[in-house]
Design an enzyme around this catalytic site. Structure first.
Site, PDB file in Angstrom:
ATOM      1  N   PHE A   1       4.449   1.216  -2.496  1.00 47.42           N
ATOM      2  CA  PHE A   1       3.660   1.922  -1.473  1.00 47.42           C
ATOM      3  C   PHE A   1       3.288   3.296  -2.044  1.00 47.42           C
ATOM      4  O   PHE A   1       3.494   4.332  -1.420  1.00 47.42           O
ATOM      5  CB  PHE A   1       4.443   2.101  -0.170  1.00 47.42           C
ATOM      6  CG  PHE A   1       5.064   0.836   0.375  1.00 47.42           C
ATOM      7  CD1 PHE A   1       4.338  -0.019   1.191  1.00 47.42           C
ATOM      8  CD2 PHE A   1       6.377   0.505   0.086  1.00 47.42           C
ATOM      9  CE1 PHE A   1       4.914  -1.170   1.709  1.00 47.42           C
ATOM     10  CE2 PHE A   1       6.969  -0.634   0.607  1.00 47.42           C
ATOM     11  CZ  PHE A   1       6.227  -1.482   1.417  1.00 47.42           C
TER      12      PHE A   1
ATOM     13  N   ASP B   1       0.380  -0.501  -4.791  1.00 46.79           N
ATOM     14  CA  ASP B   1      -0.187  -0.171  -3.489  1.00 46.79           C
ATOM     15  C   ASP B   1      -1.225  -1.221  -3.111  1.00 46.79           C
ATOM     16  O   ASP B   1      -1.790  -1.891  -3.997  1.00 46.79           O
ATOM     17  CB  ASP B   1      -0.833   1.220  -3.507  1.00 46.79           C
ATOM     18  CG  ASP B   1      -0.989   1.813  -2.114  1.00 46.79           C
ATOM     19  OD1 ASP B   1      -0.040   2.493  -1.657  1.00 46.79           O
ATOM     20  OD2 ASP B   1      -2.021   1.579  -1.477  1.00 46.79           O
TER      21      ASP B   1
ATOM     22  N   ALA C   1       3.114  -5.023  -1.049  1.00 48.52           N
ATOM     23  CA  ALA C   1       4.368  -4.548  -1.656  1.00 48.52           C
ATOM     24  C   ALA C   1       5.482  -5.584  -1.537  1.00 48.52           C
ATOM     25  O   ALA C   1       6.283  -5.753  -2.473  1.00 48.52           O
ATOM     26  CB  ALA C   1       4.786  -3.231  -1.018  1.00 48.52           C
TER      27      ALA C   1
ATOM     28  N   ASP D   1       8.241   3.937  -0.394  1.00 46.40           N
ATOM     29  CA  ASP D   1       7.751   4.943   0.560  1.00 46.40           C
ATOM     30  C   ASP D   1       6.677   4.309   1.447  1.00 46.40           C
ATOM     31  O   ASP D   1       5.489   4.634   1.344  1.00 46.40           O
ATOM     32  CB  ASP D   1       7.192   6.141  -0.206  1.00 46.40           C
ATOM     33  CG  ASP D   1       6.752   7.278   0.717  1.00 46.40           C
ATOM     34  OD1 ASP D   1       7.191   7.279   1.891  1.00 46.40           O
ATOM     35  OD2 ASP D   1       5.981   8.137   0.265  1.00 46.40           O
TER      36      ASP D   1
ATOM     37  N   CYS E   1       8.747   7.412   7.382  1.00 48.78           N
ATOM     38  CA  CYS E   1       7.993   8.454   8.089  1.00 48.78           C
ATOM     39  C   CYS E   1       7.817   8.064   9.550  1.00 48.78           C
ATOM     40  O   CYS E   1       6.866   8.501  10.207  1.00 48.78           O
ATOM     41  CB  CYS E   1       6.650   8.703   7.415  1.00 48.78           C
ATOM     42  SG  CYS E   1       5.576   7.259   7.336  1.00 48.78           S
TER      43      CYS E   1
END
Length: 398
Positions: A232, A254, A283, A303, A343
């Site tokens: 990612f 990605d 991914a 990530d 996140c």
């Protein structure tokens, strides 16, 4: 010119006004007297918020159709929200970033923590990208931009009015250049010894993620002399920092061909183009393929985008984080490192850590947690607003 008295809105008796007096920046619709008058107030208009005993709590902006009905702007109910007011907020924000960084590449304004609720401003040298994600900022965008130019001296201001946050506020999507001219090519951004390319007109969010800067640096230190897998990868955040720090090679994975093209451009600009390999694809599929091929790396970084952006997606999101860890852990050589990031606002640190540990165990590996990272100091966290601490980065020594 005398300012007309602002409308007054009021908390219900069950609400706790001391929370707002102590710095919490929001009043929710279910905490307020939402009568016909209040519901009819202008979207993004200024109001004075009072407690149930009619004592003023400060000046805010109302959105009667949103869950967050009032965003507090100033503890002074008589404050004037104009260019002078914006100038004071931006001057304070700039002084903080100037103390942190030698070059003008950072998040200049991080919403509530910088006293500008719902406003994001990322700076790329002489270019600033503004995200007005709240109705009040949309209404007062002109004095905000005027103050921004005066305080920072930027020559180009781009309005990035896209994303989920604006939809929640009932705002339309918009991407436009409001001052200066649109950059003709991606911008060069120095960070952690590397040079990144930021597409401020067509990339994700504002074009680059500054929040991971300290976590990029930590992972880069682990990868010196070794092989790094960056899943990612977006524009090569972890890859380019690692290569600049002396990693032997990096593989960036990605789903976006455009993002990988920017990663390759950044590698060339950093003088490490011969050590970066890119692979476009899902991914999870790439993780599976690398596992079957018995590939091993000194450092593996994952990530992903927010798997749990809301409470309704939390369980599904935690299962996805567990799956990432389960598939990634076997790709780390014995004695290597696995770096896992989230996140997701809805997933707390403990929930994310537990999901990651379960995944590592199911992947047949063991090892201590050696690092817990968060967003950089140009992304300050308002202590009363836990929701601001969205970014988590965990490093395990397997």
């Amino acid at each position: 010119m005398t300012q007309l008295p602002l409308p007054i809105v009021r908390l219900l008796p069950k609400a706790k006004p001391q929370v707002i007096r102590h710095g919490f920046p929001w009043a929710f619709a279910n905490e307020m007297v939402m009568d016909r008058r209040t519901k009819g107030l202008s979207h993004g208009g200024l109001v004075v918020l009072e407690d149930a005993e009619r004592k003023p709590l400060g000046l805010g902006a109302i959105n009667p159709k949103a869950k967050i009905a009032v965003r507090m702007l100033d503890s002074d109910p008589e404050a004037q929200i104009d260019e002078v007011w914006f100038t004071a907020r931006l001057t304070r924000a700039l002084a903080h970033r100037a103390a942190l960084y030698d070059a003008p590449f950072y998040r200049l304004v991080h919403a509530e923590a910088d006293g500008l609720p719902g406003v994001i401003i990322d700076r790329f040298g002489e270019v600033a990208v503004v995200q007005p994600n709240a109705a009040w900022a949309e209404r007062l965008f002109e004095p905000l931009v005027a103050a921004l130019v005066a305080v920072t001296g930027v020559t180009t201001v781009i309005k990035n009015g896209t994303g989920r946050a604006r939809a929640l506020e009932g705002l339309d999507e918009e991407l436009s250049v409001v001052t200066g001219a649109a950059p003709e090519r991606p911008l060069l951004v120095p960070m952690n010894g590397a040079t990144y390319l930021a597409d401020v007109m067509g990339g994700q969010k504002t074009g680059l993620f500054y929040d991971q800067r300290p976590n990029h640096a930590f992972a880069a230190g682990l990868a010196k002399g070794g092989r790094l897998l960056d899943l990612f990868s977006h524009v090569g955040g972890f890859s380019l920092a690692a290569l600049a720090a002396g990693a032997e090679s990096a593989l960036a994975v990605d789903g976006s061909a455009a993002a990988l093209e920017l990663a390759r451009g950044g590698a060339e600009a950093s003088g490490v183009g011969d050590r970066l390999e890119t692979r476009q694809g899902d991914a999870f599929e790439v993780l599976d393929a690398l596992g079957k091929a018995k590939e091993r790396f000194d450092v593996v970084v994952c990530d992903p985008p927010a798997f749990a952006p809301s409470k309704t997606t939390l369980d599904k999101g935690l299962r996805a984080y567990e799956r990432v860890a389960r598939l990634a852990a076997p790709l780390v050589r014995k004695g290597g490192y696995l770096v896992l990031c989230s996140c997701s606002h809805a997933a707390g640190l403990k929930q994310f850590r537990d999901a990651s540990a379960r995944g590592i165990g199911k992947g047949g590996r063991r090892g201590p947690l050696i690092y817990t990272g968060f967003a950089g100091p140009d992304h300050p966290l308002l202590p009363q607003l836990a929701e601001g601490g969205y970014l988590k980065a965990l490093a395990f020594h397997l």
